[in-house]
Structure formats: structure tokens, C-alpha cells
Design an enzyme around this catalytic site. Sequence first.
Site: not given
Ligand code: NAP
Length: 260
Positions: A155, A169
Amino acid sequence: MSSSSLSASPLMLITGASRGIGAATASLAARQGYDVVVNYLSNEEAAQSVVRDIENQGQRAWAMQGNMAQEEDILALFVRLDERKQRDELGPLAVLVNNAGILRQQMRLQNMSKERMQEVLLINVLGPMLCCREAVKRMSTDEGGTGGAIVNVSSGAAKSGSPNEYVDYAASKGALDSMTIGLAKEVASQGIRVNGVRPGFIKTDIHASGGEPDRVERLKSRIPLGRGGEPQEVAEAILWLASSRSSYTSGSFIDVLGGV
Ligand code: NAP
């Protein structure tokens, strides 16, 4: 599609692929000819919808539940891959995308509980490290594997520190980056490349976990490109680092931050 052409597809395991960036990565991976293991925590319906999308694109996909913060779940998932590989149902693991990650309610560090910090570190740091360990054992050319690529989803917070929102985080993503750099050097001679992407301000559900579903909209004016990012725009960077198009790149990062 015949089973022989299917078995030629490289296999990608994406943790947390039922929604957001993971789901977009799974869909793009299928378009680029990968079979995909769609790991999820609890939203089976969303994971099955990702699987159907991949199958509609002519690739194979499997939804596999597992908590990527728990060693027993991680080991069980890799054993399922081994068993299916032995039965010739899928190929060797070519790519691991450590995407599963969480953040919690925005607050200052002084108000955070130990339990919350521990949960964030378990899922965002320990989980990816354990997944890397299991993937390296299978990909390593020293162990009879054929090499591979690992992409860690970090991130922009690793660099900004996320003050007043979630420094726990941010620190977890900083740790993930350090692991990426060290592991890349450790396994380069074993045919494995390890890289990271650092997204920021991407339109997914994760911001609701921080208590602010509209966070990206609020911060829009501070983003040089003037808008939030789409999950697909992160997926493009992940797929490039996963592929042989980035064959001379390891221990590196792509910032997908709208110019921040
Ligand atoms: P999201 O929309 O909240 O989706 C999270 C995903 O992770 C879902 O598929 C969830 O499964 C799964 N998950 C959560 N906890 C888990 C666990 N303990 N074991 C297995 N699966 C798990 O998140 P996102 O925004 O796509 O983020 C994905 C990655 O990108 C993360 O590492 C996040 O830190 C990083 N990121 C995101 C952003 C942003 O702006 N969105 C920015 C920087 C970094 P379920 O559907 O079953 O709950």
C-alpha cells in the site's frame, strides 16, 4: 476447450480474491490465460461469482475458503493444490499474489487495542510470509520446481505512514515491503521473482472497514490524477509483475497511487 490445452495454463493463486483488487486480478489473469485459485475468507457467493467469470473466459478456477492469517488454513490450502496437481487436475503453481489484507476503524495509535494491532499484523504480515514460505517450497528450482513469481499487494501507506487513520496498517505494509526486498534476493537463484505493488485510493469495500466508505471521494482533490483508482488499474500492474514481461524485475515495487 480440451483438457490438454487447459492443463497448459499457468496457475495463479490469489489470496482474498472474492472482492475488490483480488477479484479484478483474477478476472484479468483469466483474460491473460491463467487458471486461478480464488481464495476467500467468508463471502462464498462473491468467490463463486469470480469463478464463473473466469470459467466464462475459458479458464479453470476454484474457490477455496481459508483464513490467510491462520497457518493451518494456509497449509491446508497448499495441500489441496498439491493433491489436485497429483491428480493432474491443475498445473504447478506459477504465481502467488498475496492480496488478502485488512484495515480497521480509523483512529490514532494511542487509542488502538493490542488485539486490533495483532489482527492487522497477523493478516497483513504473517499470512503473506507463510504463503511465501509454502509457495517457495513448491516453486523453487532447487526443490524440483519450475520457478515462479510472487506479487505482494502492499500500500502507499507503507510510505505515508497513514497518520490519524491507521499507522498499524501502514506499519504492516512497511513490513511486507521489507519482506519483499529480502525474499527477492534470497530466492532469485531459485527461479523465483518477488515484487510488490503499492496501491492507494482504490474504489473497493476496504474503506468501509475503516469507518469511511466514501474516503476516496473525500481525498480526491489531493490526488494529482484527480480521481480514485479502479481495481482493474491495480490488476494491470500485478499481472505485469507476474508475467515474463517483467523477467528482469525483482525486489521492486510499482506505485499505483494516482500520482501521489
Ligand atoms: P476488500 O475489497 O476489502 O477485499 C478484501 C478481500 O480479502 C476479500 O476477498 C476478503 O474475503 C479477503 N480477506 C479478508 N481477510 C482475509 C483473510 N483473513 N483470509 C483470506 N481472505 C481474506 O480489499 P481491497 O481494497 O481489494 O484490498 C486488497 C489489498 O489491497 C489489501 O491487501 C489492501 O491492503 C490493499 N490495498 C488496497 C487499497 C485500496 O484503496 N482499496 C489501497 C492500498 C492497498 P471475503 O470476501 O470472504 O471477506
